[in-house]
Scaffold this active site. Structure first.
Site, PDB file in Angstrom:
ATOM      1  N   ARG A 122      33.422   9.458  59.713  1.00  0.00           N
ATOM      2  CA  ARG A 122      33.589  10.861  59.277  1.00  0.00           C
ATOM      3  C   ARG A 122      32.675  11.256  58.125  1.00  0.00           C
ATOM      4  NH1 ARG A 122      40.171  11.812  59.883  1.00  0.00           N
ATOM      5  NH2 ARG A 122      40.223  11.430  62.128  1.00  0.00           N
ATOM      6  N   LYS A 144      19.293  19.486  58.883  1.00  0.00           N
ATOM      7  CA  LYS A 144      19.461  19.537  60.333  1.00  0.00           C
ATOM      8  C   LYS A 144      19.405  18.134  60.924  1.00  0.00           C
ATOM      9  CE  LYS A 144      18.011  24.118  61.816  1.00  0.00           C
ATOM     10  NZ  LYS A 144      17.055  24.855  62.654  1.00  0.00           N
ATOM     11  N   GLU A 186       3.495  22.399  61.397  1.00  0.00           N
ATOM     12  CA  GLU A 186       4.657  22.948  60.686  1.00  0.00           C
ATOM     13  C   GLU A 186       4.236  23.571  59.357  1.00  0.00           C
ATOM     14  OE1 GLU A 186       7.559  23.397  61.884  1.00  0.00           O
ATOM     15  OE2 GLU A 186       7.666  22.023  63.594  1.00  0.00           O
ATOM     16  N   LYS A 228      10.113  25.583  52.638  1.00  0.00           N
ATOM     17  CA  LYS A 228      11.257  25.183  53.475  1.00  0.00           C
ATOM     18  C   LYS A 228      12.551  25.166  52.666  1.00  0.00           C
ATOM     19  CE  LYS A 228      13.435  23.179  57.049  1.00  0.00           C
ATOM     20  NZ  LYS A 228      13.193  21.961  57.816  1.00  0.00           N
ATOM     21  N   GLU A 238      21.709  28.729  59.113  1.00  0.00           N
ATOM     22  CA  GLU A 238      20.827  29.381  60.081  1.00  0.00           C
ATOM     23  C   GLU A 238      21.487  30.579  60.770  1.00  0.00           C
ATOM     24  OE1 GLU A 238      17.316  27.848  63.067  1.00  0.00           O
ATOM     25  OE2 GLU A 238      19.252  26.840  63.183  1.00  0.00           O
ATOM     26  N   ARG A 242      16.955  31.657  57.801  1.00  0.00           N
ATOM     27  CA  ARG A 242      16.461  30.338  58.210  1.00  0.00           C
ATOM     28  C   ARG A 242      15.856  30.366  59.609  1.00  0.00           C
ATOM     29  NH1 ARG A 242      19.341  24.430  57.161  1.00  0.00           N
ATOM     30  NH2 ARG A 242      17.681  23.209  58.123  1.00  0.00           N
ATOM     31  N   ASN A 246      11.928  28.987  62.801  1.00  0.00           N
ATOM     32  CA  ASN A 246      11.834  28.735  64.240  1.00  0.00           C
ATOM     33  C   ASN A 246      10.666  29.461  64.885  1.00  0.00           C
ATOM     34  OD1 ASN A 246      14.064  28.019  66.794  1.00  0.00           O
ATOM     35  ND2 ASN A 246      14.137  26.954  64.841  1.00  0.00           N
ATOM     36  N   HIS A 249       8.865  28.124  67.965  1.00  0.00           N
ATOM     37  CA  HIS A 249       9.715  27.106  68.566  1.00  0.00           C
ATOM     38  C   HIS A 249      10.470  27.588  69.807  1.00  0.00           C
ATOM     39  CE1 HIS A 249       8.754  25.150  64.825  1.00  0.00           C
ATOM     40  NE2 HIS A 249       9.458  24.085  65.140  1.00  0.00           N
ATOM     41  N   HIS A 253       9.810  24.639  72.135  1.00  0.00           N
ATOM     42  CA  HIS A 253      10.885  23.765  72.608  1.00  0.00           C
ATOM     43  C   HIS A 253      11.008  23.813  74.132  1.00  0.00           C
ATOM     44  CE1 HIS A 253      13.349  23.386  68.609  1.00  0.00           C
ATOM     45  NE2 HIS A 253      12.259  22.660  68.625  1.00  0.00           N
ATOM     46  N   HIS A 265       5.775  17.195  69.845  1.00  0.00           N
ATOM     47  CA  HIS A 265       6.386  18.388  69.254  1.00  0.00           C
ATOM     48  C   HIS A 265       5.343  19.295  68.603  1.00  0.00           C
ATOM     49  CE1 HIS A 265       9.377  20.858  67.223  1.00  0.00           C
ATOM     50  NE2 HIS A 265       8.751  20.643  66.087  1.00  0.00           N
TER      51      HIS A 265
END
Length: 372
Positions: A122, A144, A186, A228, A238, A242, A246, A249, A253, A265
Site C-alpha cells: 500500500r 506519473k 521532450e 515540468k 492533470e 498539466r 501532452n 502525445h 502515443h 517514444h
C-alpha cells in the site's frame, strides 16, 4: 556543480528535491539511510550491468541492506506481467513496508518501478534515479507511473510522488546518440509550450548538446526540469494545465501503439509534435514560419520523422479514442499559437478539432512522413 530544484505540491505537504549534477550516484547513502531500513533497486538488464551492480555495491559498502532486481529492456516489457514478476521477487526476499524502491533507469523503469512503489504494501518510499535524457527531463518528475495494455499506452497507473529525484549527468555518457535525441524531443516540447528561450537554446546548441557538452547539458536539463515541475506544481492530477505536457502525445502515443512500440517514444512524439503543429497551422493558429522552425529543429537532432508504414486513417482515430484527454471517445489536442506559447482554449487546456481537419492532418502524415 550541483543544482537543485524543489517540487512543491500545494494540495499536500509533500515537497521533494530534484538534484542535478555529475557523479551524484556515489553520494546518496547518508540521505537514503534516513528513508528506510532496506532498499530495492529496480532497473532493466542493460542498466543493471552499467550502473545497478555498481550502485548496489556502493550502498552495501555504506552499510545499507540493498537488493537488485531487473527485467528485460524495452517498452514492450512495461506490462502487468513485468510488474507482477518484480513484486513477487520482492515478496520472496521478504521485503516489507520498511523498504524504499530506487528506480534506476529510463522512462520505462521509472514508470513501472514507481507504480510498484505506489502499490507495494500500500505504498513505500520512492527515489528516482533516471539514467536517460528522457527520464531526466520528463518521466522522473511529477509522479506519473504506469504500464501499457493492449488497449493503449499508460492506461494503468497512478500519480505517486517520489521522495527525491537524482539526476546524475555522468550516466548520459553511456547513452547512444539516438536515445539522446529521443530525450531532446521532450525538451523541445517544453520549449514549444512554455519557453521560447529554451527552444532557441536547443536550436543554437544542437552540436554541443549531441557532443555531451557538460555546461550546455546541465543548463538545458535544468531549464526543462524547471518547466515540468512548475506545471506539475499548478496541476498535479492533470485536470487542467498539466495537459499541456501532452502536446504531441495524442498522435505520438497512437503511433507507438500501432507500431507495437517498435518506434521509440521520442521518435513517435517527434512525429506527433509535427502533425499537431500542422493542425495548428491549418486552424490558422500557428504561422508557417514557426512550423518550419519546428520541423527544422527535429531534423537537426537527427530524428527520422518517418513512419514505418502507412496507417488506415480510421485505425489511427480509433487508437486516439482512449487518449487520456479524450472526451466521450473523441480526441482532444493541445494547441500552440507560437513557439513558447500554448493556447489555453479553456480550463481544460485542450480542444476538440473537427474530424475532417484531423483526417486531413493524418493524410498529410501518411503522405509526407511514410518511409514507403
Amino acid at each position: 556543480m550541483t543544482q537543485k530544484l524543489i517540487c512543491k505540491i500545494p494540495s499536500s505537504s509533500h515537497h521533494y528535491e530534484i538534484e542535478i549534477g555529475s557523479g551524484l550516484l556515489n553520494f546518496q547513502a547518508q540521505y537514503l539511510y534516513s528513508l528506510a531500513s532496506r532498499f530495492a533497486i529496480i532497473t532493466d538488464d542493460k542498466i543493471a550491468s552499467l550502473y545497478g551492480e555498481q550502485l548496489q555495491k556502493y550502498l552495501a559498502s555504506s552499510g545499507l541492506d540493498v537488493y537488485l532486481f531487473s527485467f528485460p529492456n524495452g517498452e514492450q516489457y512495461k506490462t502487468r506481467g513485468t510488474k507482477e514478476l518484480l513484486e513477487n521477487q520482492l515478496f520472496e526476499k521478504k521485503l516489507g513496508r520498511d523498504t524504499c524502491v530506487i528506480a534506476l533507469g529510463g522512462g520505462v523503469v521509472t514508470d513501472i518501478a514507481g507504480y510498484i512503489a505506489a502499490t507495494y504494501c500500500r505504498g513505500v518510499p520512492l527515489v528516482m534515479i533516471p539514467t536517460s535524457l528522457l527520464g531526466m527531463v520528463d518521466a522522473s518528475i511529477g509522479g506519473k507511473t504506469g504500464m501499457n495494455v493492449p488497449y493503449g499506452k499508460n492506461m494503468l497507473g497512478c500519480i505517486y510522488q517520489p521522495k527525491k529525484v537524482i539526476i546524475d549527468l555522468s550516466t548520459l555518457k553511456s547513452l547512444p546518440k539516438k536515445e539522446l535525441a529521443n530525450g531532446v524531443v521532450e525538451m523541445i516540447k517544453h520549449g514549444l509550450i512554455a519557453d521560447c528561450k529554451l527552444f532557441e537554446d536547443l536550436e543554437n546548441r544542437s552540436d554541443q548538446l549531441l557532443a555531451l557538452d557538460s555546461a550546455v547539458l546541465e543548463k538545458v536539463i535544468f531549464e526543462s526540469c524547471r518547466i515540468k515541475k512548475e506545471i506539475v506544481e499548478q496541476d498535479e492530477k492533470e485536470s487542467g494545465k498539466r495537459r499541456l505536457l501532452n502536446f504531441g502525445h495524442t498522435i505520438g502515443h497512437a503511433i507507438e501503439r500501432l507500431t507495437h512500440y517498435s518506434l521509440p517514444h521520442g521518435e513517435a512524439v517527434a512525429i506527433g509534435l509535427l502533425v499537431e503543429s500542422y493542425l495548428s497551422v491549418k486552424l490558422g493558429i500557428l504561422n508557417q514560419k514557426s512550423f518550419d522552425r519546428i520541423k527544422k529543429i527535429l531534423l537537426q537532432y537527427t530524428l527520422p520523422l518517418r513512419l514505418p508504414s502507412r496507417f488506415p486513417i480510421q485505425t489511427i482515430l480509433d487508437a486516439m479514442a482512449l487518449d487520456k484527454k479524450s472526451l466521450r471517445g473523441q480526441p482532444r489536442f493541445v494547441m500552440i499559437n507560437a513557439i513558447g506559447s500554448s493556447l489555453a482554449c479553456d480550463s481544460s487546456y485542450c480542444t476538440h478539432v473537427e474530424e475532417s481537419l484531423i483526417k486531413n492532418a493524418l493524410h498529410w502524415m501518411n503522405d509526407d512522413l511514410c518511409c514507403h
